[in-house]
Design a protein around this motif. Structure first.
Motif, PDB file in Angstrom:
ATOM      1  N   SER A   1       8.378   1.589  -5.847  1.00 20.40           N
ATOM      2  CA  SER A   1       7.415   2.621  -5.461  1.00 20.40           C
ATOM      3  C   SER A   1       7.859   3.958  -6.039  1.00 20.40           C
ATOM      4  O   SER A   1       9.041   4.245  -6.163  1.00 20.40           O
ATOM      5  N   SER A   2       6.858   4.762  -6.387  1.00 25.97           N
ATOM      6  CA  SER A   2       7.125   6.067  -6.991  1.00 25.97           C
ATOM      7  C   SER A   2       6.324   7.134  -6.274  1.00 25.97           C
ATOM      8  O   SER A   2       5.174   6.913  -5.872  1.00 25.97           O
TER       9      SER A   2
ATOM     10  N   PHE B   1       3.829  12.087  -1.051  1.00 23.92           N
ATOM     11  CA  PHE B   1       2.816  11.042  -1.128  1.00 23.92           C
ATOM     12  C   PHE B   1       3.137  10.043  -2.241  1.00 23.92           C
ATOM     13  O   PHE B   1       3.717  10.379  -3.267  1.00 23.92           O
ATOM     14  N   ILE B   2       2.749   8.794  -2.016  1.00 25.04           N
ATOM     15  CA  ILE B   2       3.079   7.704  -2.938  1.00 25.04           C
ATOM     16  C   ILE B   2       2.093   7.699  -4.099  1.00 25.04           C
ATOM     17  O   ILE B   2       0.880   7.638  -3.904  1.00 25.04           O
ATOM     18  N   ARG B   3       2.625   7.728  -5.321  1.00 27.37           N
ATOM     19  CA  ARG B   3       1.794   7.730  -6.523  1.00 27.37           C
ATOM     20  C   ARG B   3       1.503   6.322  -7.031  1.00 27.37           C
ATOM     21  O   ARG B   3       0.396   6.031  -7.485  1.00 27.37           O
ATOM     22  N   SER B   4       2.490   5.425  -6.975  1.00 28.74           N
ATOM     23  CA  SER B   4       2.307   4.099  -7.570  1.00 28.74           C
ATOM     24  C   SER B   4       3.224   3.095  -6.900  1.00 28.74           C
ATOM     25  O   SER B   4       4.320   3.439  -6.431  1.00 28.74           O
ATOM     26  N   VAL B   5       2.764   1.837  -6.835  1.00 29.81           N
ATOM     27  CA  VAL B   5       3.544   0.738  -6.263  1.00 29.81           C
ATOM     28  C   VAL B   5       3.394  -0.485  -7.167  1.00 29.81           C
ATOM     29  O   VAL B   5       2.368  -0.657  -7.822  1.00 29.81           O
ATOM     30  N   ALA B   6       4.415  -1.344  -7.184  1.00 26.44           N
ATOM     31  CA  ALA B   6       4.357  -2.525  -8.052  1.00 26.44           C
ATOM     32  C   ALA B   6       5.341  -3.583  -7.568  1.00 26.44           C
ATOM     33  O   ALA B   6       6.447  -3.262  -7.113  1.00 26.44           O
ATOM     34  N   PHE B   7       4.928  -4.859  -7.667  1.00 28.31           N
ATOM     35  CA  PHE B   7       5.802  -5.999  -7.406  1.00 28.31           C
ATOM     36  C   PHE B   7       6.368  -6.514  -8.723  1.00 28.31           C
ATOM     37  O   PHE B   7       5.712  -6.444  -9.771  1.00 28.31           O
TER      38      PHE B   7
ATOM     39  N   THR C   1       0.843  -1.191   0.000  1.00 30.92           N
ATOM     40  CA  THR C   1       0.000   0.000   0.000  1.00 30.92           C
ATOM     41  C   THR C   1       0.878   1.240   0.000  1.00 30.92           C
ATOM     42  O   THR C   1       1.949   1.257   0.605  1.00 30.92           O
ATOM     43  N   GLY C   2       0.416   2.281  -0.682  1.00 30.97           N
ATOM     44  CA  GLY C   2       1.118   3.561  -0.688  1.00 30.97           C
ATOM     45  C   GLY C   2       0.151   4.664  -0.325  1.00 30.97           C
ATOM     46  O   GLY C   2      -0.950   4.739  -0.880  1.00 30.97           O
ATOM     47  N   GLY C   3       0.535   5.528   0.613  1.00 31.72           N
ATOM     48  CA  GLY C   3      -0.411   6.500   1.136  1.00 31.72           C
ATOM     49  C   GLY C   3       0.009   7.943   1.008  1.00 31.72           C
ATOM     50  O   GLY C   3       1.122   8.266   0.574  1.00 31.72           O
ATOM     51  N   SER C   4      -0.897   8.811   1.424  1.00 25.68           N
ATOM     52  CA  SER C   4      -0.628  10.248   1.424  1.00 25.68           C
ATOM     53  C   SER C   4       0.390  10.621   2.489  1.00 25.68           C
ATOM     54  O   SER C   4       0.925  11.730   2.487  1.00 25.68           O
TER      55      SER C   4
ATOM     56  N   GLY D   1      11.487  14.792 -10.180  1.00 22.47           N
ATOM     57  CA  GLY D   1      10.307  14.013  -9.831  1.00 22.47           C
ATOM     58  C   GLY D   1      10.391  12.571 -10.270  1.00 22.47           C
ATOM     59  O   GLY D   1      11.334  12.142 -10.938  1.00 22.47           O
ATOM     60  N   GLY D   2       9.373  11.807  -9.863  1.00 19.68           N
ATOM     61  CA  GLY D   2       9.350  10.385 -10.163  1.00 19.68           C
ATOM     62  C   GLY D   2       8.447  10.069 -11.331  1.00 19.68           C
ATOM     63  O   GLY D   2       8.594  10.622 -12.418  1.00 19.68           O
ATOM     64  N   ALA D   3       7.478   9.159 -11.116  1.00 14.08           N
ATOM     65  CA  ALA D   3       6.573   8.735 -12.183  1.00 14.08           C
ATOM     66  C   ALA D   3       5.157   8.673 -11.641  1.00 14.08           C
ATOM     67  O   ALA D   3       4.929   8.384 -10.466  1.00 14.08           O
TER      68      ALA D   3
END
Length: 410
Positions: free
Chosen positions: A338-339, A323-329, A296-299, A367-369
C-alpha cells in the motif's frame, strides 16, 4: 511465523538519456544499492501496469506519451548465486523477504520497447488487459480513452472512447479497468459508470480528435446521490464492484452488481448489494489474483483486508497517517503493498495485515507513490512516483518517474 523484510534494491526508469550512477546507503545495518537513471527534469508518471506475460511495463507520462519498457529477468530467478547458510533460530526459521536487483541499465536489460502517442493531454492511466498481453488501454487529460494493440507497431489506436460527462467535471475519468474478456468499465467524474464492449469501438486517428464514442453496454448514473471513486470487475467478471459514498454521509461502501452477460433490465440500479466500508471515501481497491481477498484503501488512511466469500473486512492496517493512494496484491496473494503520501511503500502479510517491512524509495524526495503494481508472476513491484517533486531546483536531485524493485523470498 511472520515473514520479514531483509533488504532491497531499486532501479529508476527514465527516458533515453540514461546516465547511471550508483551509491551505497547503510540503513539499520542493511546494505541497499540504489541505481538511478537520469531523465527530463519535470517528467512525471501517475500510473504503471504490467502486461499479463510480465515482459512489459507500461507507464503513463506527463509528456502525453505512454512508454512500454522491457524488463529482462523480471520474472527469472537469479542464477549462479549461492546463499550462505545461516544459523537459524525459531524466529529466523520463517519466510524472509529481500530485494535483489535484476535490472541493469549498463547491459541493456531494461530498455524502452515502444512509446504510444496520440493523446493531446498528459496521460493519466495505463492498463494492460489481464489476459491479452498486447492489449493496452490509456486515459489522458484530453477527455478520451484509447485502446492499443502493441503488435500493430504503429501509432494508430484501435479505438477511442470520449467521455460522456460535461467538460466542467473533469478532463479525464476517475478510473478505467478491464474485465477478463472484452469489456471496459469507465468511471467518470460526474459519478456515472459506463461499461463498453471494446469489439465495437471505432478506430481513431493517431493524433487528437476524430473517432465516435460507442453506446455503452450498460450505464449506472450514480449522481447526484452518490460519489463514485472507482469501479472494476471481479477477477472472474461475474460481478461489478464500485466504491461509492452517499452524499451527506461520510461512510463509504462497496456496491456490487451481479454481471452475467450484462444487466439489461430496467431495475439493474436496484439490483445491488452494499457493504459498509471506510469512514470516508474508498480511493482504491483491488482483488487478489486468486479471487479470495479484497483490499481497500481510504481517505481515513486505513487499509482494509476483506474476505471475498463472506465480504467481511477481517483485518485493518493503520500504520499509514495519510490517505491511501494505491493498493496491490502480489501474484501469489501472499503480500499486500500500500502507498500513501507517507514515505515509502508499506508491505504487509495478506493473511492478517501484519507488517512485513517498508520499501524506502531512497532519494531526497519525500512521499510514497501515486500508483503501485505487482508483476503477474514474480515479486517485482513497480511504483509511479507522481507529482512528489522535491524542492530546491537542482537537476541532480530530480528522480525518475518510475521505480522498480524485485522482492526475493528466501
Amino acid at each position: 511465523m511472520r515473514p520479514k523484510l531483509d533488504d532491497f534494491s531499486l532501479i529508476d526508469c527514465g527516458d533515453r538519456r540514461q546516465r547511471v550512477c550508483g551509491k551505497q546507503i547503510f540503513d539499520a545495518g542493511k546494505l541497499m544499492v540504489v541505481f538511478r537513471v537520469s531523465h527530463r527534469k519535470f517528467l512525471k508518471s501517475r500510473s504503471v501496469s504490467w502486461n499479463s506475460a510480465g515482459a512489459w511495463l507500461a507507464w503513463a507520462c506527463s509528456d502525453r506519451m505512454g512508454y512500454i519498457w522491457s524488463i529482462e529477468g523480471a520474472s527469472v530467478r537469479e542464477k549462479g548465486r549461492k546463499k550462505e547458510k545461516k544459523k537459524t533460530t525459531e524466529r529466523e526459521n520463517t519466510l524472509s523477504f529481500s530485494f535483489s536487483l535484476l535490472l541493469c541499465v549498463q547491459n541493456k536489460k531494461a530498455r524502452e520497447v515502444v512509446a504510444v502517442s496520440g493523446h493531446t493531454g498528459p496521460m493519466d492511466r495505463v492498463r494492460f488487459h489481464p489476459k491479452e498481453s498486447n492489449l493496452l488501454c490509456t486515459t489522458a487529460q484530453d477527455r478520451t480513452v484509447r485502446i492499443w494493440d502493441l503488435r500493430a507497431g504503429s501509432q494508430r489506436s484501435l479505438g477511442i472512447i470520449g467521455l460522456l460527462s460535461s467538460a466542467r467535471y473533469s478532463s479525464c475519468p476517475a478510473s478505467v479497468e478491464w474485465s477478463s474478456g472484452n469489456l471496459l468499465v469507465l468511471t467518470e467524474r460526474d459519478d456515472s459508470i459506463h461499461v463498453y464492449d471494446t469489439r465495437k469501438l471505432h478506430s481513431a486517428p493517431s493524433r487528437g480528435g476524430g473517432g465516435r464514442t460507442p453506446t455503452p453496454v450498460q450505464s449506472y448514473p450514480m449522481g447526484p446521490y452518490y460519489l463514485v471513486e472507482g469501479c472494476q470487475f471481479s477477477p472472474n467478471s461475474d460481478y461489478l464492484v464500485a466504491a461509492t459514498t452517499p452524499r451527506g454521509d461520510g461512510m463509504s461502501e462497496l456496491r456490487i452488481w451481479p454481471w452475467k452477460g450484462g444487466m439489461k433490465s430496467n431495475d439493474h440500479m436496484d439490483n445491488a448489494t452494499t457493504y459498509p466500508g471506510h469512514t470516508g471515501p474508498i480511493y482504491q481497491f483491488s482483488f487478489s489474483l486468486d479471487g479470495t481477498k479484497l483490499v481497500t484503501g481510504g481517505s481515513d488512511a486505513i487499509v482494509g483486508l476483506w474476505d471475498v466469500h463472506s465480504m467481511i473486512c477481517a483485518h485493518t492496517i493503520t500504520r499509514r497517517t495519510k490517505f491511501i493512494r494505491s493498493v496491490a496484491f502480489s501474484h501469489d496473494s501472499r503480500l499486500l503493498a500500500s502507498s500513501s503520501e507517507d514515505d515509502g511503500i508499506d508491505l504487509a502479510d495478506s493473511t492478517d495485515g501484519g507488517m512485513v517491512g517498508t520499501i524506502g524509495l531512497v532519494d531526497s524526495r519525500r512521499g510514497g507513490a501515486d500508483e503501485i503494481s505487482f508483476h503477474p508472476s514474480a515479486h517485482v513491484l513497480a511504483c509511479a512516483r507522481g507529482d512528489n517533486m522535491m524542492g530546491g531546483g537542482s537537476s541532480s536531485a530530480v528522480t525518475a518517474p518510475v521505480t522498480v524493485a524485485r522482492l526475493t523470498i528466501s
